[in-house]
Enzyme design. Structure first.
Site, PDB file in Angstrom:
ATOM      1  N   GLU A   1     116.886   4.988  43.911  1.00  0.00           N
ATOM      2  CA  GLU A   1     116.113   5.804  43.349  1.00  0.00           C
ATOM      3  C   GLU A   1     116.861   6.724  42.564  1.00  0.00           C
ATOM      4  O   GLU A   1     116.425   7.214  41.568  1.00  0.00           O
ATOM      5  CB  GLU A   1     115.076   6.461  44.323  1.00  0.00           C
ATOM      6  CG  GLU A   1     113.939   5.387  44.914  1.00  0.00           C
ATOM      7  CD  GLU A   1     113.222   6.079  45.965  1.00  0.00           C
ATOM      8  OE1 GLU A   1     113.742   5.940  47.083  1.00  0.00           O
ATOM      9  OE2 GLU A   1     112.022   6.473  45.921  1.00  0.00           O
TER      10      GLU A   1
ATOM     11  N   ARG B   1     115.456   1.031  64.307  1.00  0.00           N
ATOM     12  CA  ARG B   1     116.555   0.577  65.020  1.00  0.00           C
ATOM     13  C   ARG B   1     116.151   0.738  66.536  1.00  0.00           C
ATOM     14  O   ARG B   1     116.535  -0.244  67.421  1.00  0.00           O
ATOM     15  CB  ARG B   1     117.849   1.156  64.758  1.00  0.00           C
ATOM     16  CG  ARG B   1     118.396   0.797  63.517  1.00  0.00           C
ATOM     17  CD  ARG B   1     119.440   1.812  62.776  1.00  0.00           C
ATOM     18  NE  ARG B   1     118.908   3.059  62.549  1.00  0.00           N
ATOM     19  CZ  ARG B   1     119.564   3.741  61.759  1.00  0.00           C
ATOM     20  NH1 ARG B   1     120.486   3.774  60.975  1.00  0.00           N
ATOM     21  NH2 ARG B   1     118.673   5.030  61.236  1.00  0.00           N
TER      22      ARG B   1
ATOM     23  N   HIS C   1     106.301   5.724  45.628  1.00  0.00           N
ATOM     24  CA  HIS C   1     107.466   4.967  45.571  1.00  0.00           C
ATOM     25  C   HIS C   1     107.624   4.216  44.141  1.00  0.00           C
ATOM     26  O   HIS C   1     108.275   3.157  44.173  1.00  0.00           O
ATOM     27  CB  HIS C   1     107.618   3.773  46.606  1.00  0.00           C
ATOM     28  CG  HIS C   1     107.721   4.575  47.999  1.00  0.00           C
ATOM     29  ND1 HIS C   1     107.239   3.712  49.369  1.00  0.00           N
ATOM     30  CD2 HIS C   1     108.223   5.532  48.322  1.00  0.00           C
ATOM     31  CE1 HIS C   1     107.626   4.620  50.200  1.00  0.00           C
ATOM     32  NE2 HIS C   1     108.419   5.658  49.851  1.00  0.00           N
TER      33      HIS C   1
ATOM     34  N   ARG D   1     112.637  14.494  40.984  1.00  0.00           N
ATOM     35  CA  ARG D   1     111.600  13.527  41.609  1.00  0.00           C
ATOM     36  C   ARG D   1     110.098  14.440  41.592  1.00  0.00           C
ATOM     37  O   ARG D   1     110.179  15.564  42.305  1.00  0.00           O
ATOM     38  CB  ARG D   1     112.045  12.911  42.622  1.00  0.00           C
ATOM     39  CG  ARG D   1     111.060  11.861  43.270  1.00  0.00           C
ATOM     40  CD  ARG D   1     111.445  11.452  44.797  1.00  0.00           C
ATOM     41  NE  ARG D   1     110.308  10.555  45.387  1.00  0.00           N
ATOM     42  CZ  ARG D   1     110.160  10.343  46.531  1.00  0.00           C
ATOM     43  NH1 ARG D   1     110.503  11.448  47.447  1.00  0.00           N
ATOM     44  NH2 ARG D   1     109.000   9.554  47.028  1.00  0.00           N
TER      45      ARG D   1
ATOM     46  N   ARG E   1     103.553   7.554  59.696  1.00  0.00           N
ATOM     47  CA  ARG E   1     102.050   7.602  59.138  1.00  0.00           C
ATOM     48  C   ARG E   1     101.394   6.127  59.506  1.00  0.00           C
ATOM     49  O   ARG E   1     102.081   5.362  59.650  1.00  0.00           O
ATOM     50  CB  ARG E   1     102.187   7.370  57.625  1.00  0.00           C
ATOM     51  CG  ARG E   1     102.746   8.678  57.213  1.00  0.00           C
ATOM     52  CD  ARG E   1     103.024   8.708  55.482  1.00  0.00           C
ATOM     53  NE  ARG E   1     104.187   9.246  55.161  1.00  0.00           N
ATOM     54  CZ  ARG E   1     104.829   9.087  53.931  1.00  0.00           C
ATOM     55  NH1 ARG E   1     104.434   8.323  53.100  1.00  0.00           N
ATOM     56  NH2 ARG E   1     105.935   9.303  53.890  1.00  0.00           N
TER      57      ARG E   1
ATOM     58  N   ASN F   1     115.734  15.995  44.485  1.00  0.00           N
ATOM     59  CA  ASN F   1     114.478  15.640  45.453  1.00  0.00           C
ATOM     60  C   ASN F   1     114.047  16.507  46.077  1.00  0.00           C
ATOM     61  O   ASN F   1     114.711  16.582  47.432  1.00  0.00           O
ATOM     62  CB  ASN F   1     114.600  14.286  45.705  1.00  0.00           C
ATOM     63  CG  ASN F   1     113.623  13.580  46.522  1.00  0.00           C
ATOM     64  OD1 ASN F   1     112.422  14.231  46.808  1.00  0.00           O
ATOM     65  ND2 ASN F   1     113.698  12.238  46.915  1.00  0.00           N
TER      66      ASN F   1
HETATM   67  P1  ADP Z   1     113.672   7.189  53.486  1.00  0.00           P
HETATM   68  O1  ADP Z   1     112.301   6.811  53.404  1.00  0.00           O
HETATM   69  O2  ADP Z   1     113.653   8.600  54.296  1.00  0.00           O
HETATM   70  O3  ADP Z   1     114.240   7.232  52.251  1.00  0.00           O
HETATM   71  P2  ADP Z   1     115.186   4.903  54.209  1.00  0.00           P
HETATM   72  O4  ADP Z   1     115.109   4.033  53.013  1.00  0.00           O
HETATM   73  O5  ADP Z   1     116.696   5.265  54.256  1.00  0.00           O
HETATM   74  O6  ADP Z   1     114.385   6.246  54.390  1.00  0.00           O
HETATM   75  O7  ADP Z   1     114.926   4.203  55.560  1.00  0.00           O
HETATM   76  C1  ADP Z   1     115.371   4.838  56.841  1.00  0.00           C
HETATM   77  C2  ADP Z   1     114.715   3.934  57.784  1.00  0.00           C
HETATM   78  O8  ADP Z   1     115.548   2.754  57.883  1.00  0.00           O
HETATM   79  C3  ADP Z   1     115.193   4.687  59.319  1.00  0.00           C
HETATM   80  O9  ADP Z   1     114.247   5.325  59.761  1.00  0.00           O
HETATM   81  C4  ADP Z   1     115.434   3.286  60.219  1.00  0.00           C
HETATM   82  O10 ADP Z   1     114.127   3.047  60.605  1.00  0.00           O
HETATM   83  C5  ADP Z   1     115.608   2.265  59.035  1.00  0.00           C
HETATM   84  N1  ADP Z   1     116.950   1.580  59.281  1.00  0.00           N
HETATM   85  C6  ADP Z   1     118.039   1.925  58.935  1.00  0.00           C
HETATM   86  N2  ADP Z   1     119.064   0.993  59.303  1.00  0.00           N
HETATM   87  C7  ADP Z   1     118.523  -0.016  59.926  1.00  0.00           C
HETATM   88  C8  ADP Z   1     118.783  -1.092  60.654  1.00  0.00           C
HETATM   89  N3  ADP Z   1     120.194  -1.621  60.936  1.00  0.00           N
HETATM   90  N4  ADP Z   1     117.972  -1.852  61.353  1.00  0.00           N
HETATM   91  C9  ADP Z   1     116.722  -1.765  61.273  1.00  0.00           C
HETATM   92  N5  ADP Z   1     116.259  -0.494  60.563  1.00  0.00           N
HETATM   93  C10 ADP Z   1     117.162   0.381  59.973  1.00  0.00           C
END
Ligand code: ADP
Length: 397
Positions: free
Chosen positions: A385, A283, A181, A92, A240, A11
Site C-alpha cells: 500500500e 498464527r 482497503h 492514507r 471485527r 498513515n
Molecule cells: P494489517 O492489517 O495490520 O496491515 P497485516 O497485513 O500485516 O496487518 O497482517 C497481520 C496479520 O497477518 C497478523 O495478525 C497475523 O494474523 C497474520 N500473519 C502474519 N504472518 C502469518 C503467518 N505466518 N501465518 C498466519 N498468519 C500470519
C-alpha cells in the site's frame, strides 16, 4: 536510486502513525517506522533506516507530538529529510465519500471535506486528518496528497453499492457501500493483470490482514466489495465481526443493556478471531487449532467458511472467475487458510497445487499456486500500500 524524487507516506491511525520514505519509481525504501500507543502513556516508537533500527518508549500525547518525534528521528538517525529529495507527502485517508474517485492535492477545502466525511468514518478520518494537519504544518514546502481507501470502489455498480434501506434515510445520511482497503485491492488486481498479461480478467482479491476484505474486479473495475459504510462489514477479521445480523444490536441494547459505545467496541475490537478464539493473530489461532483447542478451531472454521461464501458469491456476481489472489499478512503467509478457503471449489474451476501452496516464498514476489491446467489462476500477491500511495501521490503532482 535517485537522490531526488522520494515520497514520504504517512498513515495515521487512531493511536498510531505508520510511515515510509521511499522512491516510488524503484520501490526502494529509505526509512520506515511506526509510532504506536499514542496518548496511552507509554508510546512505542520504531524507526528503521537502512540496516539500523531504533526503538524507544516515551510519552507521546497526540499525533502532533508523534509526528514531531518522527521528524526528530529522521534528524538524529537519518536519512536527513532536507537532503532526501522529498517531492510529496502521501497520506492514507480511509473515507473519501462520493466526492473523491482519485488522489487529490490537499488544501484547506480538502481538509474540510475529509472532516465533513468523518461521521461515516468516525474511527478513521479524524486521525487521518490530524496527521495531515500536523504534517502540513511541519513540512510546509512540499505538496501533500490524500490517497483514499474508498477511491477504487467509487464507481461500484449501483446495485452493489446500495443497501436495501429506506431511500430517504440512506440519502439524508449518505449511507451506502463505500468499501475500504481500495489501495490494496487496486494494486493487487493490477499486479494480477500484469502477471497474466490480461486486462479482461474476472478476479477475486482477498486482502487478509488484521482487517480483511474481498473484492470482485472485472476488467480492472471493482464490481463488488465486502466492506460497507465502514470497514466493519464482510469477512471475519482479527478483532471485527464482519457480517452480522443488525438485529443483534437491538437485542444487545434491549436485553444486555449495552450502550452504543460498548457495542461499537464489541463489534470492532472484541470480536472476530479474538472474540471467538481469544487471539487476533492467525498464527496463534492456527497453532492452537492444530493442538485441538476447540475455541481456536471454531474461530478458524468460521473465518474460512465466510471466505468461501464470498468466493462463491463473487464468482456468481461476475458470472465466472479467471483469477483469485491472496494478499496481506494472512493471505501471503498462511498456506492453511489458502488451502481451506479453496478446498472443494473445483466446480468453480479452482484447482490448487498443494505443493506450490506450501512452498510459497516470502520474498516479495508474486507466485502462482494453482495447478497446471486450473481454469482459475490462483496467486499470492504481496500487497504494498505504501508504494501504491507513493506512486499515486507522485502522479498527482
Ligand atoms: P494489517 O492489517 O495490520 O496491515 P497485516 O497485513 O500485516 O496487518 O497482517 C497481520 C496479520 O497477518 C497478523 O495478525 C497475523 O494474523 C497474520 N500473519 C502474519 N504472518 C502469518 C503467518 N505466518 N501465518 C498466519 N498468519 C500470519
Amino acid at each position: 536510486m535517485s537522490a531526488a524524487g522520494t515520497v514520504l507516506v504517512i498513515n495515521s491511525g487512531s493511536s498510531s502513525i505508520k510511515y515510509q520514505l521511499l522512491d516510488p519509481r524503484s520501490g526502494v525504501v529509505l526509512a520506515a517506522g511506526l509510532v504506536e500507543k499514542i496518548g496511552e502513556g507509554e508510546a512505542q516508537v520504531k524507526h528503521t533506516a537502512g540496516a539500523e533500527t531504533t526503538r524507544q518508549t516515551r510519552e507521546i500525547a497526540d499525533h502532533e507530538a508523534g509526528l514531531r518525534v518522527v521528524l526528530e528521528l529522521f534528524g538524529q538517525i537519518g536519512p536527513d529529510l532536507s537532503g532526501a529529495g522529498i517531492v510529496a507527502v502521501g497520506h492514507r485517508v480511509v473515507q473519501g465519500g462520493r466526492r473523491y474517485s482519485a488522489p487529490v492535492l490537499i488544501d484547506q477545502a480538502v481538509e474540510q471535506e475529509i472532516e465533513r466525511l468523518s461521521p461515516v468514518a468516525p474511527l478513521h478520518n479524524p486521525p487521518n486528518l490530524a496527521g495531515i494537519r500536523v504534517a502540513r504544518e511541519l513540512l510546509p514546502d512540499v505538496p501533500h496528497v490524500a490517497v483514499f481507501d474508498t477511491a477504487f470502489f467509487h464507481d461500484l455498480p449501483t446495485a452493489a453499492a446500495t443497501y436495501a434501506l429506506n431511500k430517504e434515510v440512506a440519502e439524508a445520511h449518505r449511507i451506502r457501500r463505500y468499501g475500504a482497503h481500495g489501495t490494496s485491492h487496486q494494486y493487487v488486481s493490477e499486479q494480477v493483470s500484469a502477471t497474466l498479461g490480461r486486462e479482461d480478467l474476472r478476479q477475486i482479491v482477498l486482502h487478509l490482514g488484521n482487517g480483511c476484505s474481498a473484492s470482485a474486479v472485472v476488467g480492472g473495475r471493482a464490481v463488488d466489495t465486502s466492506m460497507g459504510l465502514t470497514p466493519l462489514e464482510g469477512l471475519v477479521m482479527g478483532t471485527r465481526t464482519g457480517d452480522i445480523d443488525p438485529a443483534v444490536t437491538f437485542h444487545l441494547v434491549r436485553n444486555a443493556g449495552l450502550s452504543m459505545a460498548e457495542i461499537d467496541d464489541l463489534y470492532n475490537k472484541q470480536s472476530g478471531l479474538k472474540g471467538l478464539g481469544g487471539h487476533n493473530d492467525m498464527r496463534v489461532i492456527e497453532e492452537l487449532a492444530e493442538q485441538g483447542e476447540p475455541d481456536a478451531s471454531l474461530a478458524l472454521d468460521v473465518y474460512v467458511h465466510r471466505l468461501r461464501k464470498y468466493v462463491g458469491a463473487y464468482a456468481a456476481v461476475m458470472g465466472g472467475l479467471d483469477a483469485l489472489a491472496f494478499s496481506a499478512g494472512v493471505g501471503e503467509n498462511s498456506p492453511i487458510v489458502r488451502r481451506r478457503a479453496l478446498h472443494g471449489l473445483e466446480f468453480l474451476g479452482v484447482a490448487l497445487d498443494e505443493d506450490r501452496n506450501e512452498a510459497v516464498q516470502r520474498d516479495g514476489s508474486i507466485q502462482v499456486i494453482s495447478a497446471e491446467g486450473s481454469e482459475v489462476t490462483v496467486l499470492v500477491v504481496p500487497t504494498n500500500e505504501e508504494l501504491s500511495i507513493a506512486q499515486q501521490a507522485l502522479a498527482v503532482i
